[in-house]
Scaffold this active site. Structure first.
Site, short mmCIF file in Angstrom:
data_model
loop_
_atom_site.label_atom_id
_atom_site.label_comp_id
_atom_site.label_asym_id
_atom_site.label_seq_id
_atom_site.Cartn_x
_atom_site.Cartn_y
_atom_site.Cartn_z
N LYS B 122 0.82 -1.21 0.00
CA LYS B 122 0.00 0.00 0.00
C LYS B 122 0.85 1.26 0.00
CE LYS B 122 -4.04 -2.03 0.47
NZ LYS B 122 -3.48 -3.26 -0.15
N GLY B 171 -11.62 -5.89 2.66
CA GLY B 171 -12.21 -5.63 3.98
C GLY B 171 -11.51 -6.34 5.12
N GLU B 206 -4.44 5.86 8.16
CA GLU B 206 -4.85 6.97 7.30
C GLU B 206 -6.12 7.62 7.81
OE1 GLU B 206 -5.36 5.27 3.34
OE2 GLU B 206 -7.50 5.05 3.70
N GLU B 281 -8.89 1.76 -7.26
CA GLU B 281 -9.95 2.12 -6.32
C GLU B 281 -9.75 3.54 -5.79
OE1 GLU B 281 -11.62 -2.07 -4.67
OE2 GLU B 281 -10.29 -0.96 -3.31
N ARG B 298 -5.82 -7.50 -10.49
CA ARG B 298 -6.49 -8.75 -10.87
C ARG B 298 -7.88 -8.42 -11.37
NH1 ARG B 298 -10.24 -8.21 -6.74
NH2 ARG B 298 -9.37 -7.70 -4.73
#
Lengths: 174, 501, 501, 174
Positions: B122, B171, B206, B281, B298
């Protein structure tokens, strides 16, 4: 036929006394002054029924669980228990005193005996499976209506029987 | 990448469930040989039945089968597979697996390992996005390695914050914190989950947006690295941080913002040296400002909504790219038409906190007819295993406009009969008719704010019918006879026994 | 017409089977109340289960139920229906029924009775087509009332000829004659069939084309009488003069001819004062010359292929027109995209001359996934009645091009599991992979020339697997035990009993 | 186990002698020198099986008809008859002379007796249903292996039995 129903769970739990009649493909249900007439048919796909209530079409599936029935229609599932008050009485009687007289298991419809699950001398209580009958391509288990001791088995496997024919004679419980 | 781009006809699908079935279908359409793999729990699973060939890969536990690189490569060797499609989940975003496939001489149908690696971290992904000018949600510059550091970063960024596993996704491995009180517990928990789920306990912090929308961009990078934007998907209906309903186009994104978001997505993919299908996203706030969140390297669960409006087969395009072929379409011919919605059918109980359920499918009738697509991994009699993700199927609808797509979805859900396993189908029926959904103005807080289990209760008409059916069932049982089923050469009809009185 | 065009929400579907289900789906999409009718043989049919409401209309025989105008009107009265959708077949092209609906205050969702009447009489329809300049196959100027007259006309036109019932359709009431030898028998037979099927024994004679294609134009006439051409359907794959596979666009029609054919179709519809959806059928010869055949004044069985490429819901448009509303789309937005194919699934035995079959659906799994639509009238456990048309379902596929549409159809057919009733699914598997079909160069003689029952035999690999399965089944039976089904919390797995030796 | 199979109909009819073994989830079939090994599993949806033969996946459904089996896979239907040569011999023996010795019906696997369809004194022939057992949630009918007369029924309904336990003793046919 009188029935006693519990519908819903938790806060939504309701008890109802029902009077149910089934005649010529139609079911009549009366409860607390309300009358419902429904056209009913068993679907060949599992324990499911098609109901037409005032023309409205419902496809209903029923699953039997330990705590009663699960009734599913239109994606909603309802918990339901439906009991015969008579059966309840019989069950109580059974625990208090033996039935005073014997009774006979009669064939409820024409069909073929598939298997007999009792032999003379076997004690039975209400609900004990007694005999399997095949009718209309379906196997049906016939069970004891009340407690007793099997006196005589009148039929054997593969025997054809008529509606009303005596299948098993049961004497009073000992 | 160039080394791996070559013709192949035998493709091993390193996955299970509905997505394995989905990939197998396209392989059949292309005349290729589809090779399934299965764990001991999946010998009779639908993907095994539908594939041309099937090979075992180990015990039920995913860690010893679908996540076991060695066993998968062995299955590929035994089956003489030439390429591997990873699906989603499992090893689909594992750079090591992609690299191991290539080393074993197998074409990995997906991006190069290098792109997976950078996007899989990330922090590296955020850094890359920052470099190409994609907006970012304020967050820690790197992983927070101690509770103290987590606290310092949280205070700098300002509560509410989100604690996230660096390797996470779907999630898993994330917690929201509104103040510093629960920080220690959450920090340990997310690290533990991250370790267990991804084998990597790096965590970062974040800023948490109060009313965000979750919108993602589908991109397709061809063999020459040219990146196409194939429209966005609105994925804001979530429970437990997992999507349950997705749609395209987003009902509330101005055209200008859509174009900017698509351009940002393409830039990120280009900078990562991306090839093949991917999803970028974004989080979008109340003022339609968007922030880069992550890139999923993917095929996405919800890719069918994009297929419904563009007419593309994204798996076929993935295969073309992996074979080093040009795209199979002119972008002008893939302009979106109409709107599409997807409802994920999970084995879960919406009345009990969406807890996963299991069971055997006793009765199954999928919706059919115009504008409805179903991607399913189950069949009648199938027992849902406890070992894997509870997704059973996806019901997808298309319409000339959003109103028609939602109406068709409502009809499709009404038609669906799936008994024996507790699912969220009834929940979806409520969802697609909710005024907020119909108005198209919702954010990721929608379910939390609007859903209560009692909204799933039936009305009095349905209750009345339930009572009739239960009485009928009991009447029949008390008579010790099944309701007779007469065959008069035609349909089944009830003969109507007189009740003795 | 104008009188009947008014708002309604309660629609009675005067039909059964897959088309009743199809119409009910659109009614649900539109939020309208769907009212099914059923004969005694159909109490448990799928259309009854899926409709909002259902009412009986009489005994199994269609003449006493689905064809009985009085009973249908009575059901409409009892159910407080405001409109009637006739589907296809049954009373859909009966002008008297359309008029009776209107007299009873019901909106008939279809063309005005006058248009049905003129098109329902083949001779009047030909005359109308001639007037607007649509080309016609040479034929008798009027019905032939005697054998002598039939012989005279046949000799004037020249053999081969076709004897056709004036009121016929769907392959019923027609015979091909290559010379005068069998004329008497054929004349009596066609008259008999016509009388039985349509209650009208008028017969006429026309030239029979040796290698014709059957191509039809879908038209939609709005409330103001403006007629749109929505593309053609190629319907040349026929057995016993009935369609089995249809596709759009036609794979072998030059663009110029397509436009001319569409224009001719619109002219015919306009001249008939047509409203609502209709289909103008043409015969096309080897030189791409087309001849007007007839107009079907109703929704066509194969309408879904047009829906797949245009994105329209033709039933929804029928309803809009019947309500007096403008069309629900801009013609520019309904330009065809890609290609679509339909395979009709019949209960019939392709090995025995396509004779209709019956039985109970023991196991059913429809194909799902991208690009596949199924319109079905059956479900697992359903018994196919002997009283009606043997169509069970339609499998429809869409692709960006014809090749993809056919590949997807092949995959869909391979996935289809339908046991207990003999069907033509295996025949369709052969059909959609036939080189002549793949090349798109076929005419109505295709099946006659190419199909032999032995093409449906399995290969040796399949035979080997069949042998294994049969042995396994027998082994299990000889052991008097069912193959054990172990549930280890997951899938069903065979425990593997040691065989005693 | 030796089996004798007829595959196909009409011109395509073939007869085969088979040697079939089933071990640990795998079926081994040998016929005319050809050996086939298959991974086999019963599917929960009707009489159907999943076979993996050399990795190739087949979903096969079997319907029993009066004239043998109908085997469907990949949309093709094959007619098949599979018989035990031993059963055939036994059947012939039955018509020639009574079996010289009796035999015992043993429980093939652990389970629960659901119903007994014979009583002592009943004559049976090969294939006569004797007892219904429930195992692994499936009811299985156990039938006579050869002709004879029931001597003793050792078990009754609802009784649990172990694999190998004697269920019914059958004496020689009279």
């Amino acid at each position: 036929m009188k029935l006693w129903a519990i519908l819903g769970e938790g806060e939504r739990r309701r008890e109802l006394d029902l009077e149910v009649q089934v005649e010529g493909g139609r079911l009549f249900l009366e409860s607390g002054g309300e009358k419902i007439a429904a056209d009913v048919v068993a679907l060949p796909d599992g324990e499911s029924y098609s109901l037409l209530v005032d023309g409205r079409s419902y496809e209903v599936a029923i699953e039997e669980g330990a705590d009663g029935l699960r009734v599913t229609l239109g994606g909603k599932t309802f918990a339901a228990q439906v009991r015969s008050p008579l059966e309840k009485v019989l069950r109580e009687v059974r625990h208090v005193a033996p039935a005073e007289a014997g009774w006979k298991l009669l064939a409820p419809m024409p069909g073929l005996v598939v298997a007999v699950k009792v032999v003379p001398g076997d004690p039975v209580t209400a609900g004990t499976p007694i005999l399997i009958m095949e009718a209309m391509k379906m196997q049906n288990e016939l069970s004891a209506e009340a407690a007793g001791v099997v006196e005589k088995v009148h039929v054997g496997p593969k025997q054809s029987v008529e509606a009303g024919q005596t299948l098993v004679t049961v004497g009073p419980a000992k | 990448m160039a080394a791996s781009a070559r013709s192949f006809r035998r493709v091993l699908v390193a996955n299970r469930g509905e997505i394995a079935v989905r990939v197998i279908r396209t392989l059949r359409d292309l005349g290729m040989t589809s090779i399934a793999v299965y764990s001991e729990a999946d010998r009779a699973a639908l993907h095994v039945l539908l594939a041309d060939e099937a090979y075992p890969v180990g015990p039920a536990a995913a860690s010893q089968s679908y996540l076991d690189v060695e066993r998968l490569l062995e299955a590929a060797r035994v089956s003489r597979a030439e390429a591997v499609h990873p699906g989603y989940g499992f090893l689909s975003e594992n750079a090591g697996f992609a690299a191991a496939c290539e080393s074993a001489g197998l074409v990995f149908i997906g991006p190069p390992a290098s792109a997976i690696r950078v996007m899989g971290n990330k922090l590296a992904a955020r850094e890359l996005a920052r470099q190409v000018g994609a907006p970012l949600v304020p967050g820690s510059p790197g992983p927070v390695t101690s509770l103290d550091q987590a606290r310092t970063e949280a205070e700098r960024i300002g509560f509410p914050i989100l604690l996230k596993a660096a390797a996470g996704g779907g999630g898993k491995g994330m917690r929201v914190l509104r103040d510093a009180a629960g920080l220690q517990a959450a920090f340990d928990l997310v690290r533990g989950e991250a370790k267990a789920a991804f084998g990597d306990d790096q965590v970062y912090v974040e800023r948490y947006l109060e009313h965000p929308r979750h919108i993602e961009a589908q991109v397709l990078a061809d063999t020459s690295g040219h990146v196409l934007f194939l429209g966005e998907r609105e994925c804001s209906v979530q429970r437990r941080h997992q999507k349950v309903l997705e749609e395209t186009p987003s009902p509330a994104l101005p055209a200008k913002v859509r174009a900017e978001l698509g351009a940002a997505a393409c830039k990120v993919a280009q900078a990562a040296g991306y090839r093949n299908a991917g999803t970028v996203e974004f989080i979008v706030d109340e003022k339609d400002r968007f922030y880069f969140l992550e890139m999923n390297t993917r095929l996405q669960v919800e890719h069918p909504v994009t297929e419904m409006v563009t007419g593309l087969d994204l798996v076929a395009e993935q295969i073309r790219i992996a074979r080093g072929e040009p795209l199979g379409f002119d972008p002008q011919d893939a302009m979106p038409r109409g709107a599409a919605v997807e409802c994920r059918v999970y084995a879960e109980d919406p009345r009990r906190g969406f807890l996963p359920a299991t069971g055997t499918v006793a009765r199954l009738r999928w919706p059919l007819g115009p504008g409805v697509r179903v991607d399913s991994g189950i069949y009648r009699g199938y027992t849902v295993p406890v070992h894997y993700d509870p997704i059973l199927a996806k019901i997808v609808s298309w319409g000339r406009d959003r109103e028609q797509a939602l109406a068709r979805m409502g009809r499709a859900l009404d038609e669906t009969i799936l008994h024996g396993v507790t699912t969220n189908v009834g929940f979806h029926r409520w969802l697609v008719r909710h005024p907020v959904i119909l108005a198209g103005r919702y954010d990721t807080r929608f379910l939390e704010e609007q859903f209560r289990p009692d909204v799933l209760e039936g009305d009095s008409d349905a209750e009345r019918a339930a009572l009739v059916a239960a009485s009928l069932h009991e009447w029949q049982k008390s008579r010790s006879v099944a309701l007779p089923r007469r065959r008069d050469g035609a349909a089944w009809k009830w003969a109507g026994i007189e009740e003795p009185r």
